[in-house]
Design a protein around this motif. Structure first.
Motif, PDB file in Angstrom:
ATOM      1  N   ILE A 182      -2.885  -3.731  -9.805  1.00  0.00           N
ATOM      2  CA  ILE A 182      -3.874  -2.663  -9.482  1.00  0.00           C
ATOM      3  C   ILE A 182      -2.946  -2.000  -8.149  1.00  0.00           C
ATOM      4  O   ILE A 182      -3.386  -2.770  -7.049  1.00  0.00           O
ATOM      5  CB  ILE A 182      -5.203  -3.166  -9.490  1.00  0.00           C
ATOM      6  N   GLU A 183      -2.752  -0.954  -8.167  1.00  0.00           N
ATOM      7  CA  GLU A 183      -2.274  -0.449  -6.739  1.00  0.00           C
ATOM      8  C   GLU A 183      -3.405   0.070  -5.822  1.00  0.00           C
ATOM      9  O   GLU A 183      -4.328   0.459  -6.430  1.00  0.00           O
ATOM     10  CB  GLU A 183      -1.521   0.801  -6.967  1.00  0.00           C
ATOM     11  N   SER A 184      -3.129  -0.213  -4.636  1.00  0.00           N
ATOM     12  CA  SER A 184      -4.345  -0.039  -3.593  1.00  0.00           C
ATOM     13  C   SER A 184      -3.449   0.379  -2.355  1.00  0.00           C
ATOM     14  O   SER A 184      -2.415   0.004  -2.060  1.00  0.00           O
ATOM     15  CB  SER A 184      -5.382  -0.922  -3.430  1.00  0.00           C
ATOM     16  N   SER A 185      -4.268   1.189  -1.363  1.00  0.00           N
ATOM     17  CA  SER A 185      -3.758   1.282  -0.067  1.00  0.00           C
ATOM     18  C   SER A 185      -4.565   1.896   0.949  1.00  0.00           C
ATOM     19  O   SER A 185      -5.753   2.130   0.632  1.00  0.00           O
ATOM     20  CB  SER A 185      -2.598   2.526  -0.368  1.00  0.00           C
ATOM     21  N   LEU A 186      -4.043   1.819   2.175  1.00  0.00           N
ATOM     22  CA  LEU A 186      -5.079   2.363   3.164  1.00  0.00           C
ATOM     23  C   LEU A 186      -4.779   4.025   3.174  1.00  0.00           C
ATOM     24  O   LEU A 186      -5.922   4.731   3.598  1.00  0.00           O
ATOM     25  CB  LEU A 186      -4.654   1.943   4.728  1.00  0.00           C
ATOM     26  N   VAL A 187      -3.920   4.494   2.526  1.00  0.00           N
ATOM     27  CA  VAL A 187      -3.751   5.908   2.522  1.00  0.00           C
ATOM     28  C   VAL A 187      -3.212   6.627   3.795  1.00  0.00           C
ATOM     29  O   VAL A 187      -2.157   7.030   4.117  1.00  0.00           O
ATOM     30  CB  VAL A 187      -4.643   6.726   1.735  1.00  0.00           C
ATOM     31  N   HIS A 188      -4.155   6.311   4.567  1.00  0.00           N
ATOM     32  CA  HIS A 188      -3.857   7.014   6.013  1.00  0.00           C
ATOM     33  C   HIS A 188      -4.550   5.990   6.907  1.00  0.00           C
ATOM     34  O   HIS A 188      -5.621   5.491   6.675  1.00  0.00           O
ATOM     35  CB  HIS A 188      -4.437   8.149   6.138  1.00  0.00           C
ATOM     36  N   ALA A 189      -3.811   5.538   8.170  1.00  0.00           N
ATOM     37  CA  ALA A 189      -4.398   4.650   8.972  1.00  0.00           C
ATOM     38  C   ALA A 189      -4.428   5.479  10.537  1.00  0.00           C
ATOM     39  O   ALA A 189      -4.157   6.414  10.331  1.00  0.00           O
ATOM     40  CB  ALA A 189      -3.519   3.393   9.187  1.00  0.00           C
ATOM     41  N   MET A 225       3.425  -7.013 -17.614  1.00  0.00           N
ATOM     42  CA  MET A 225       2.162  -6.792 -16.807  1.00  0.00           C
ATOM     43  C   MET A 225       2.001  -5.330 -16.753  1.00  0.00           C
ATOM     44  O   MET A 225       2.605  -4.477 -16.352  1.00  0.00           O
ATOM     45  CB  MET A 225       2.553  -7.541 -15.435  1.00  0.00           C
ATOM     46  N   ARG A 226       0.741  -5.142 -16.594  1.00  0.00           N
ATOM     47  CA  ARG A 226       0.104  -3.619 -16.398  1.00  0.00           C
ATOM     48  C   ARG A 226       0.300  -3.413 -15.119  1.00  0.00           C
ATOM     49  O   ARG A 226       0.378  -4.090 -14.131  1.00  0.00           O
ATOM     50  CB  ARG A 226      -1.552  -3.553 -17.021  1.00  0.00           C
ATOM     51  N   HIS A 227       0.238  -1.938 -14.922  1.00  0.00           N
ATOM     52  CA  HIS A 227       0.264  -1.473 -13.607  1.00  0.00           C
ATOM     53  C   HIS A 227      -0.649  -0.224 -13.559  1.00  0.00           C
ATOM     54  O   HIS A 227      -0.300   0.763 -14.287  1.00  0.00           O
ATOM     55  CB  HIS A 227       1.658  -1.146 -13.125  1.00  0.00           C
ATOM     56  N   ILE A 228      -1.448  -0.151 -12.666  1.00  0.00           N
ATOM     57  CA  ILE A 228      -2.313   1.207 -12.660  1.00  0.00           C
ATOM     58  C   ILE A 228      -2.138   1.799 -11.266  1.00  0.00           C
ATOM     59  O   ILE A 228      -2.359   1.114 -10.190  1.00  0.00           O
ATOM     60  CB  ILE A 228      -4.000   0.720 -12.516  1.00  0.00           C
ATOM     61  N   ASP A 229      -1.643   3.150 -11.456  1.00  0.00           N
ATOM     62  CA  ASP A 229      -1.220   3.763 -10.353  1.00  0.00           C
ATOM     63  C   ASP A 229      -2.399   4.286  -9.339  1.00  0.00           C
ATOM     64  O   ASP A 229      -3.443   4.698  -9.949  1.00  0.00           O
ATOM     65  CB  ASP A 229      -0.446   5.278 -10.746  1.00  0.00           C
ATOM     66  N   LEU A 230      -2.001   4.436  -8.132  1.00  0.00           N
ATOM     67  CA  LEU A 230      -3.176   4.957  -7.125  1.00  0.00           C
ATOM     68  C   LEU A 230      -3.084   6.402  -7.141  1.00  0.00           C
ATOM     69  O   LEU A 230      -4.040   7.008  -7.026  1.00  0.00           O
ATOM     70  CB  LEU A 230      -2.970   4.207  -5.845  1.00  0.00           C
ATOM     71  N   PHE A 231      -1.860   6.990  -7.182  1.00  0.00           N
ATOM     72  CA  PHE A 231      -1.594   8.469  -7.384  1.00  0.00           C
ATOM     73  C   PHE A 231      -0.772   8.685  -8.544  1.00  0.00           C
ATOM     74  O   PHE A 231       0.179   8.150  -8.880  1.00  0.00           O
ATOM     75  CB  PHE A 231      -1.084   8.802  -6.178  1.00  0.00           C
ATOM     76  N   ARG A 232      -0.925   9.925  -9.067  1.00  0.00           N
ATOM     77  CA  ARG A 232       0.019  10.387 -10.194  1.00  0.00           C
ATOM     78  C   ARG A 232      -0.173  12.044  -9.944  1.00  0.00           C
ATOM     79  O   ARG A 232      -1.072  12.532 -10.167  1.00  0.00           O
ATOM     80  CB  ARG A 232      -0.373   9.797 -11.374  1.00  0.00           C
ATOM     81  N   PRO A 233       1.157  12.622  -9.996  1.00  0.00           N
ATOM     82  CA  PRO A 233       0.972  14.210  -9.786  1.00  0.00           C
ATOM     83  C   PRO A 233       0.563  14.580 -11.385  1.00  0.00           C
ATOM     84  O   PRO A 233       0.917  13.782 -12.501  1.00  0.00           O
ATOM     85  CB  PRO A 233       2.591  14.613  -9.999  1.00  0.00           C
ATOM     86  N   PHE A 234      -0.116  15.703 -11.336  1.00  0.00           N
ATOM     87  CA  PHE A 234      -0.660  16.307 -12.554  1.00  0.00           C
ATOM     88  C   PHE A 234       0.319  17.705 -12.696  1.00  0.00           C
ATOM     89  O   PHE A 234       0.496  18.408 -11.967  1.00  0.00           O
ATOM     90  CB  PHE A 234      -2.138  16.821 -12.765  1.00  0.00           C
ATOM     91  N   MET A 235       0.634  17.864 -14.235  1.00  0.00           N
ATOM     92  CA  MET A 235       1.615  18.865 -14.346  1.00  0.00           C
ATOM     93  C   MET A 235       1.153  19.689 -15.652  1.00  0.00           C
ATOM     94  O   MET A 235       1.078  18.945 -16.737  1.00  0.00           O
ATOM     95  CB  MET A 235       3.027  18.858 -14.369  1.00  0.00           C
ATOM     96  N   SER A 236       0.888  20.900 -15.494  1.00  0.00           N
ATOM     97  CA  SER A 236       0.295  21.621 -16.963  1.00  0.00           C
ATOM     98  C   SER A 236       1.526  21.316 -17.913  1.00  0.00           C
ATOM     99  O   SER A 236       2.373  21.652 -17.759  1.00  0.00           O
ATOM    100  CB  SER A 236      -0.126  23.115 -16.432  1.00  0.00           C
ATOM    101  N   GLU A 237       0.978  21.359 -19.019  1.00  0.00           N
ATOM    102  CA  GLU A 237       1.796  21.291 -20.379  1.00  0.00           C
ATOM    103  C   GLU A 237       2.506  22.872 -20.729  1.00  0.00           C
ATOM    104  O   GLU A 237       3.521  23.040 -21.164  1.00  0.00           O
ATOM    105  CB  GLU A 237       1.182  20.832 -21.533  1.00  0.00           C
ATOM    106  N   HIS A 238       1.947  23.887 -19.982  1.00  0.00           N
ATOM    107  CA  HIS A 238       2.392  25.150 -19.954  1.00  0.00           C
ATOM    108  C   HIS A 238       3.329  25.337 -18.782  1.00  0.00           C
ATOM    109  O   HIS A 238       3.743  26.634 -18.799  1.00  0.00           O
ATOM    110  CB  HIS A 238       1.274  26.238 -20.212  1.00  0.00           C
ATOM    111  N   VAL A 239       3.463  24.648 -17.900  1.00  0.00           N
ATOM    112  CA  VAL A 239       4.097  25.106 -16.611  1.00  0.00           C
ATOM    113  C   VAL A 239       5.863  25.644 -16.998  1.00  0.00           C
ATOM    114  O   VAL A 239       6.176  26.510 -16.427  1.00  0.00           O
ATOM    115  CB  VAL A 239       4.082  24.065 -15.488  1.00  0.00           C
TER     116      VAL A 239
END
Length: 358
Positions: A301-308, A1-15
């Motif tokens: 599909i991930e979802s959230s209130l994020v902040h309540a 089953m597919r999973h689509i993230d609500l958040f994902r960190p981005f990191m440069s390939e040059h880091v």
């Protein structure tokens, strides 16, 4: 089953390449990973990128930036700070650390942003600061609040990256899942006349640029500072990622525009599309929010209130208030994936799933 993230960190390939000289011993046999040249470079580069007409202080978190802003204002016990209860709990850390009291302002139920008219109604002689918060990269017009002459702290942790001239302090976050990450960290844009004081307060009251050295035994400490500074390791990661932020934001905006044009459901209200919004979040509203959240999870599909809402916490029991806009927004809001990692196929799947909800 597919999973689509609500958040994902981005990191440069040059880091990793950028970090190697920082984490290696130099020709003199020394390694320096504390607050140094890279922190200053990150501050200056970030300031230019946002287009800020004022200098910024790099800190170890956005929370520290909020606490430092409250310290620079001089908040103390007995003072009041007006703030919206819809935010991350960190937005109130500065209020708590200075022992000031919060006064809750309502929010506009369609956006979750602070209701300016409610703020104006709640100002008293004890009001010493106003905290406003961006939601998903959308912000309010601060001009009506500027006329009050009360210091304004704009908590822009969601990243609208707007150099707002009508506020006194702007807080930015470089926490893990923000548009710009340094793993953790933050910035505080301060009035020019408070830059040097802020620089002292972020590290025990020590002047790290002093020729006398910056050890406690080498300087006469006059201000009760704390350890809030950023270091060269996290600053290097942030500098490596900063080059990608504009492209990341454009992908978020493109996904938000696609949702705006494609989601069609009688029981789902979409946020109004603003070309200037960065869309760190894309927040839907529905009177059957919890059922929609379960439905999306069943489809991966991930979802959230994020902040309540935060006004119900026991620590704020003294600050009870009638907040009809908060009641509506808190009961109906739900954020869905809108990030740079989402493929065209995945965003179409999200739209089709939402439109098929019964």
């Amino acid at each position: 089953m597919r999973h689509i993230d609500l958040f994902r960190p981005f990191m440069s390939e040059h880091v990793l390449d950028d970090l190697r000289p920082i984490l290696s011993y130099g020709e003199d046999g020394r390694m320096y990973i504390g607050e140094g040249a890279k922190v200053l470079e990150f501050e200056q580069t970030f300031q230019r990128w946002v287009g800020l007409p004022r200098r910024v202080l790099a800190l170890n978190s956005g929370t520290s930036a909020l606490e430092l802003a409250c310290s620079l204002i001089g908040l103390e016990e007995g003072d009041e700070v007006i703030a919206p209860p819809i935010s991350c709990f960190a937005s109130y850390a500065g209020i708590l650390s200075t022992r000031a009291s919060v006064v809750w302002a309502d929010v506009v139920p369609e956006t979750g942003l602070i209701d300016v008219q409610d703020v104006l109604r709640k100002i008293t002689s004890r009001t010493k600061a106003i905290i406003t918060v961006s939601w998903g990269g959308q912000r309010i017009d601060h001009r009506p609040l500027r006329h009050t002459k009360i210091p304004i702290i704009f908590d822009d942790a969601h990243g609208s990256y707007y150099p707002d001239p009508f506020v006194d302090y702007i807080v930015y976050s470089t926490q893990a899942i923000k548009f710009l990450t340094s793993v953790d960290g933050g910035f505080l844009a301060v009035p020019e006349q408070q830059y040097d004081k802020g620089r002292l307060l972020r590290w025990y009251g020590l002047d790290r640029l002093s020729s006398s050295g910056f050890r406690c035994g080498e300087q006469n400490i006059a201000l009760p500072g704390r350890k809030l500074h950023m270091n060269d390791v996290t600053a290097t990661i942030g500098l490596s990622n900063l080059h990608h932020v504009a492209g990341i934001i454009e992908k978020h905006r493109a996904n938000a525009r696609f949702y705006d044009e494609s989601i069609q459901h009688a029981n789902i209200t979409k946020p109004s599309f603003y070309p200037t919004c960065t869309y760190w979040l894309y927040t839907l509203q529905t009177t059957e929010r919890d059922r929609l959240k379960t439905y999306l999870a069943d489809h991966g599909i991930e979802s959230s209130l994020v902040h309540a809402r935060n006004d119900t916490h026991a620590i704020f029991a003294y600050a009870s208030s009638t907040l009809p806009g908060v009641d509506i927004f808190n009961a109906t809001q739900l954020s869905i994936p809108v990030g740079w990692w989402i493929t065209e196929q995945e965003r179409s799947f999200i739209v089709n799933t939402l439109n098929a909800w019964v």
